[in-house]
Design an enzyme around this catalytic site. Sequence first.
Site, PDB file in Angstrom:
ATOM      1  N   SER A   1       0.794  -1.238   0.000  1.00  0.00           N
ATOM      2  CA  SER A   1       0.000   0.000   0.000  1.00  0.00           C
ATOM      3  C   SER A   1       0.821   1.280   0.000  1.00  0.00           C
ATOM      4  O   SER A   1       0.255   2.381  -0.011  1.00  0.00           O
ATOM      5  CB  SER A   1      -0.957   0.015   1.196  1.00  0.00           C
ATOM      6  OG  SER A   1      -2.026  -0.872   0.970  1.00  0.00           O
TER       7      SER A   1
ATOM      8  N   SER B   1      -5.698   3.295   4.664  1.00  0.00           N
ATOM      9  CA  SER B   1      -5.289   2.387   3.587  1.00  0.00           C
ATOM     10  C   SER B   1      -6.475   1.626   3.002  1.00  0.00           C
ATOM     11  O   SER B   1      -6.382   0.434   2.713  1.00  0.00           O
ATOM     12  CB  SER B   1      -4.222   1.405   4.088  1.00  0.00           C
ATOM     13  OG  SER B   1      -3.361   1.026   3.040  1.00  0.00           O
TER      14      SER B   1
ATOM     15  N   LYS C   1      -0.277   3.649  -2.616  1.00  0.00           N
ATOM     16  CA  LYS C   1      -1.322   4.663  -2.491  1.00  0.00           C
ATOM     17  C   LYS C   1      -0.758   6.079  -2.393  1.00  0.00           C
ATOM     18  O   LYS C   1      -1.493   7.051  -2.637  1.00  0.00           O
ATOM     19  CB  LYS C   1      -2.196   4.359  -1.270  1.00  0.00           C
ATOM     20  CG  LYS C   1      -3.031   3.082  -1.400  1.00  0.00           C
ATOM     21  CD  LYS C   1      -3.926   2.899  -0.191  1.00  0.00           C
ATOM     22  CE  LYS C   1      -4.812   1.667  -0.295  1.00  0.00           C
ATOM     23  NZ  LYS C   1      -4.077   0.412  -0.109  1.00  0.00           N
TER      24      LYS C   1
END
Length: 340
Positions: A104, A161, A107
């Site tokens: 993640s 997240s 992101k």
Amino acid sequence: MLALASQGAHAASSTAGSKGVGKTSGKAPTKAVAKNARKAKPASVVRKAAVVATPASPTFGQMYGLHAVDDPLDLKSSVALVMDQDTNEILLSKNTQAVLPIASITKLMTALVVVEGGQALDEKITITEDDRDTEKGTGSRLAPGTTLTRSEMLHLALMSSENRAANALGRNYPGGLTAFVAAMNQKAQALGMTDTHYVEPTGLSSRNQSSAKDLAALVKVAHEVPLLREYSTTRDATVALGRRQVAFHNTNGLVRSGSWDIGIQKTGFINEAGRCLVMQASLAGRKLIMVLLDSTGKYSRIGDAERIRKWLTNNGLTNTGLSSTGSPQPQAQMTLGKAG
């Protein structure tokens, strides 16, 4: 406070049924019956087969042997980098050229592309079935039908997240996901991130890969965007899911602890990547960028960050190059190893 219109997912529960018992005559049992009951043999015990634990799949870093590199700090992360944000001086380096899945941490690039895309942050976006995780099968409290603004999607993607939020951001980009992923890779190339490649906006795919040096460049640029700093370092946010108020938390324990001065951050985890963390933090007046990849253990990336902070402080590396007497200190750099 974010306002979402959705319903949270709950764990299903089951109850065992019970059978009714017959009526009794109200008379006490005879001594003979009681005696026979005491002599009754216990029912045979059915032995269950032993369950053999399946060992966890190794991370890419473990498969590459990166954890075998000699490490004086005994870091649990196989990749580590600490860089001065202002001077680009490398203070700590361990396997920084290794290219690994970044989970993640993806992101952060997703958020940067969204902000630079110039789309209206107050535009409403709806979660659909297309935002479900078909890669790992993870869940989300953002059920299909949830509608919130692009800004709120961005906030949840960075702070908590949220995978569906990140995917929805990419899906609602002009040209859809294909164009969005292309924009992510174009931005990476523009930043000189030659080790980096993205295939989707959430980080659930192990094909989203990068190196520590590339991620340090991304953190440095992302830190220049006030909205990304704010959203990634929010400790908690209460959102309305249907009639309930539900608390969302920051995935980074260092943000929630309040003991660090963090300017921007992002965590990540999938089995192939291990535990990951990137952040910008100020220590004793010095702005530093930290990258930790492929850490083993749920809290190990936090422990590694604390270990690094202690090492930096003890070696006088957080006082902008001067000793307590004001005399120049030698350039201090700890190179912990290289990828094989």
